[in-house]
Write a protein that holds these residues in place. Structure first.
Motif: not given
Length: 717
Positions: A199-207, A190-196, A225-229
Motif C-alpha cells: 500500500e505504501v509503495q503504491e501511494m509513493c508511486r502515485f505521489a 516493524k516500521m521498515k516492514g510497513f515502509l516496504l 507507513a506510521r499510519e499503517k502501523m
C-alpha cells in the motif's frame, strides 16, 4: 517447564564446566554484596583486588565474555536437539525469547563493562572482567526465575539479594536501558516492514507521478507507513480485547453454573441467624460504622440550608389580599393588609421574600416601604444582609437620608455594620460629597483589618478630589501603588484636574510624571490641565513650555487649551505675547472659539478697551454663541467703570435675572464695578440681592460702599 527455562538451566551447567567451577573453588569468604558501582565502595573492591586478579591468572579470558555466552547457548541448544526434545506449540515464542535473551545479554555486558571501567580506572582489564563475571552470573541466575522483564521488577522488591542495593540499582538501570533500546529497535524493524508494504509503495508511486519527490516524498512515505502501523496496532488491540471479553464471558458462565448448582443444593437449608451488626462495604468503606449515620444527619441539616425552600401556595382569601397589596399606591399604608396576609398564610421567610420580589417588579416605591416594615417582623427572620441590601439600593439611587435611616435602625437593633455595609456607605458618601462621613466609614473599614480594594480607593480619592483636597487623594493613590494596585487613568486625570483647579503646580507635575511612569502617554486633556495649573499659579513661561510640548507631541490645541494659555498671559498682563500666539495659531489654521473670546473680552474690559472688547463680542455673535454668565459679568464691570450707563444697566438687569447662578466673587466684582462707576443705588441694591442669596460682602467692599456714601455719590478715582 518451558524450553526457555531448560535452555537457561543447561546453559548454567555448561558455563560452569567451561569455567572449571572457578567461583566455587576460589571464593575466599567473599560475597557479591561487596561489589558496589559507586565511588565510596572503592576501598571494599580494592580489598578483594587480589581475588579478582587470581581469577584472571588462571588464564580465563573474560574479555571474550560475549562469545563465551554464545558458545554456551549454542552448546546447550545442540545438546537438547540431540536428546530429541519434541517441539511444543509455543516453540516460535521460545525462539523469539532466545533471540531477545541473546541480544539482551550482549548489550548488557557491553554497557556494564564500560560502567565498571569508568568507576575503577586503575584496575587492569583482567580484574575488571573478573568483576563483570560475578555480576553477569548473578543476573543470569536471576533470569532463570522467569522472563527477564518481570525478573527485574521482582528483584527490586526481593530482600534476599546477593548483590548490594546500589549495585543492583545500577544493574536495573542498565537493564531497563537495554530493554528500551531493544523495544526501539523492534519498532524500527516493524516500521521498515510497513515502509516496504504494497500500500505504501503504491501511494509513493502515485505521489511521484503527480510531481512529489525528494524530501517531501520521504516525509509522506514515513507518515503513510506510521499510519499503517498505528492502524495495524489498533486492530490488534481490538482483537486482544475481543479475546479477553470472550474469556470473561466463559468464566462468568462457569461461575453462574456453579452458583446455580449451589442454590439448588441449599434450597432446603435455612439461613443461619446473624449475630451482631451486619457489616457491609462499598468501595472499601465500612458503611456499618456509626460515623456514617452522623454524617447523614449533618448532610440533612446542610441540605436545608443550601437547597431553596418552596413558598407556600396562595389561594382563596389570601390570594385576594395579595392582589390588594400589589395594587396599593406609593402613599398608602400597607401595614393593615400585611397583618391580614400574615394571619391568613402564617408565612415564613421564603414567603415574605416571594412577596417582596413581586412588589419589586410591580411597584418599586412600595417595595422599599414594605421592605423597611419587614425589618421589624419576627417571622421575616431579619439578618444583617437585609439591612445592607436596602442601604446598597438607597446608595445607588443617591437616597442618602433613607440609607442613613436604615443605618440608624441597625444601630438600634444592636447590629454593627459589617465590611460589606461599610463599603456601600463609603461609595454613597463619596458620591454625595460627604467627605467627613466617607472618612469615618473608611477608617472603620480599616479598623476591621480589611484591606481596601481598587473600587474603595477610587471612591475615597474622588471624595477628596470633590472636596478640593487633592493632596490627601494623592496620598491614598501612593498607598494603592505600595500595595501593587494600579490606579486607573480616570483617577490620575481627576487628581491632575483637581491640582490644576487649585493652582498646585508641584502636585500637578507629580501626577503627570507618575502617569508617564505608569505607561500613560500625555494627551490633549492632561497637557491642557498642566497649562491651566501654571496659568493659575501665574507662571506663563512654564505654561507656554507645556503648550509647545503638547504641539510637539502632535496634539493640536483646541479652544479650551488656547483660552487657558491666554488666561496665563492675562495674569501677568502680557497682551503682546497673547496676540502673537493667536496670530501664529491662526496661520496654522486655528480659529478661536467662545472660551478664547471670553478671556479676551474679560481682559480687554479690565483694560477699559471698550471698542476692542466690542469687536470681540461681534465675533462671538457672528459664530452664533450665546454669551455665558462670565462674559456678562465682565461687560457689566467694563461698562460700569467706563461710565456707559445704558449698557451697564442693561447688563446688570440680565445679571439680576440670573442671580441664582452668581457666586460670591461674581457679586463682589459687579458691586465694585458699580461703585467705581458711581452707580451707588444700584450697588446698594445688588448688595441686598447678595445677602438674600446667602453671601456676606467682604470688608473692603463694605468700606468702599461707606466711603462712596460719604462722598455723596461721587465716583471713586
Amino acid at each position: 517447564m518451558s524450553l526457555k527455562h531448560l535452555l537457561l538451566r543447561q546453559t548454567r551447567k555448561n558455563f560452569s564446566k567451561i569455567n572449571g567451577n572457578l567461583l566455587d573453588r576460589q571464593s575466599p569468604n567473599i560475597n557479591a554484596t561487596h561489589i558496589f558501582i559507586t565511588k565510596p565502595s572503592f576501598s571494599l573492591l580494592d580489598s578483594h583486588r587480589g581475588y579478582y586478579s587470581s581469577l584472571a591468572a588462571r588464564n580465563f579470558e573474560l574479555s571474550k565474555l560475549n562469545s563465551l555466552f554464545s558458545r554456551c547457548i549454542h552448546f546447550t541448544v545442540t545438546k537438547l536437539s540431540n536428546a530429541a526434545i519434541e517441539p511444543k506449540p509455543e516453540s516460535a515464542e521460545v525462539e523469539d525469547d532466545d533471540g531477545s535473551m541473546n541480544e539482551f545479554l550482549s548489550r548488557f555486558v557491553w554497557i556494564m563493562r564500560e560502567k565498571i571501567s569508568e568507576e575503577f580506572p586503575d584496575y587492569d582489564k583482567q580484574t575488571v572482567n573478573a568483576m563483570l563475571l560475578m555480576i553477569v552470573e548473578k543476573v543470569v541466575s536471576e533470569m532463570e526465575k522467569g522472563r527477564f522483564e518481570q525478573t527485574l521488577k521482582a528483584s527490586t522488591d526481593n530482600p534476599d539479594w546477593d548483590l548490594s542495593e546500589d549495585l543492583w540499582k545500577t544493574v536495573t538501570e542498565v537493564s531497563n536501558m537495554v530493554l528500551d533500546d531493544m523495544k526501539k529497535a523492534t519498532k524500527k524493524e516493524k516500521m521498515k516492514g510497513f515502509l516496504l508494504s504494497r500500500e505504501v509503495q503504491e501511494m509513493c508511486r502515485f505521489a511521484g507521478e503527480v510531481g512529489i519527490r525528494g524530501d517531501m516524498l520521504r516525509e509522506f512515505r514515513f507518515k503513510w507507513a506510521r499510519e499503517k502501523m498505528e492502524e495495524s496496532e489498533f486492530y490488534e488491540s481490538l482483537e486482544q480485547l475481543r479475546k479477553e471479553a470472550r474469556t470473561q464471558e466463559e468464566n462468568k458462565d462457569s461461575a453462574s453454573g456453579a452458583e446455580a448448582a449451589s442454590e439448588v443444593k441449599s434450597e432446603a437449608v435455612s439461613l443461619p441467624k446473624r449475630r451482631g451488626k451486619l457489616k457491609y462495604k462499598i468501595y472499601g468503606l465500612d458503611l456499618s460504622d456509626p460515623k456514617w449515620s452522623e454524617l447523614a444527619d449533618k448532610l440533612h441539616v446542610a441540605e436545608k440550608l443550601i437547597l431553596p425552600q418552596e413558598p407556600k401556595p396562595i389561594s382563596g382569601m389570601c390570594k385576594l389580599v395579595t392582589e390588594k397589596i400589589l395594587l396599593l399606591n406609593e402613599n398608602d399604608d400597607p401595614s393593615p393588609l400585611l397583618a391580614e396576609w400574615k394571619e391568613l398564610l402564617q408565612p415564613t421567610r421564603i414567603d415574605w421574600i416571594t412577596l417582596l420580589d413581586r412588589l419589586n417588579e410591580k411597584n418599586r416605591f412600595l417595595y422599599f416601604k414594605v421592605a423597611e416594615l419587614l425589618l421589624s417582623e419576627e417571622s421575616f427572620q431579619t439578618n444583617i444582609r437585609d439591612y445592607s441590601k436596602l442601604i446598597e439600593v438607597y446608595a445607588k439611587e443617591n437616597r442618602l437620608e433613607d440609607a442613613e435611616r436604615i443605618l440608624v435602625k441597625m444601630n438600634e437593633k444592636g447590629i454593627a455594620p459589617d465590611i460589606l455595609t461599610t463599603i456601600y456607605l463609603i461609595h454613597m458618601y463619596s458620591k454625595a460629597g460627604n467627605l467627613d462621613s466617607a472618612k469615618k466609614a473608611f477608617d472603620s473599614l480599616r479598623s476591621h483589618g480589611f484591606q481596601p480594594d481598587e473600587k474603595v480607593y477610587n471612591s475615597m480619592i474622588m471624595a477628596y478630589v470633590n472636596a478640593g483636597q487633592p493632596k490627601l487623594g494623592e496620598s491614598l493613590m501612593r498607598d494603592m501603588e505600595a500595595r501593587d494596585i494600579k490606579p486607573s487613568q480616570d483617577i490620575y486625570m481627576a487628581l491632575l484636574r483637581s491640582f490644576s483647579q487649585c493652582g498646585y503646580v508641584s502636585g500637578a507635575g507629580r501626577i503627570a510624571a507618575t502617569m508617564q511612569f505608569a505607561g500613560i502617554s500625555p494627551n490633549l486633556e492632561s497637557c491642557t490641565l498642566l497649562v491651566e495649573a501654571y496659568g493659575q499659579a501665574g507662571d506663563p513661561d512654564k505654561a507656554r513650555n507645556n503648550f509647545d510640548y503638547m504641539i510637539k507631541l502632535g496634539h493640536a490645541p483646541d479652544d479650551r487649551c488656547t483660552a487657558s494659555m491666554i488666561a496665563a498671559y492675562e495674569k501677568k498682563n502680557l497682551l503682546d505675547k497673547a496676540l502673537d500666539l493667536l496670530l501664529q495659531l491662526e496661520k496654522d489654521g486655528f480659529e478661536p472659539g467662545l472660551a478664547t473670546y471670553a478671556v479676551l473680552v474679560d481682559w480687554l474690559g479690565k483694560l477699559q478697551l471698550v471698542e476692542e472688547a466690542e469687536q470681540v463680542l461681534a465675533k462671538i455673535g457672528a459664530q452664533g454663541h450665546y454669551l455665558p454668565i462670565k462674559v456678562r459679568i465682565s461687560l457689566c464691570d467694563m461698562y460700569s467703570r467706563a461710565g456707559i450707563e445704558k449698557k451697564a444697566l442693561q447688563a446688570l438687569k440680565i445679571l439680576e435675572a440670573k442671580k441664582q447662578e452668581l457666586g460670591h466673587d461674581d457679586f463682589e466684582r459687579i458691586i465694585n464695578g458699580l461703585v467705581a462707576g458711581g452707580f451707588l443705588q444700584d450697588a446698594k441694591r445688588m448688595e441686598g440681592v447678595m445677602e438674600a442669596q446667602g453671601f456676606i460682602a467682604s470688608q473692603p467692599l463694605q468700606m468702599a460702599l461707606r466711603t462712596s456714601q460719604a462722598l455723596r455719590g461721587k465716583r471713586l478715582p
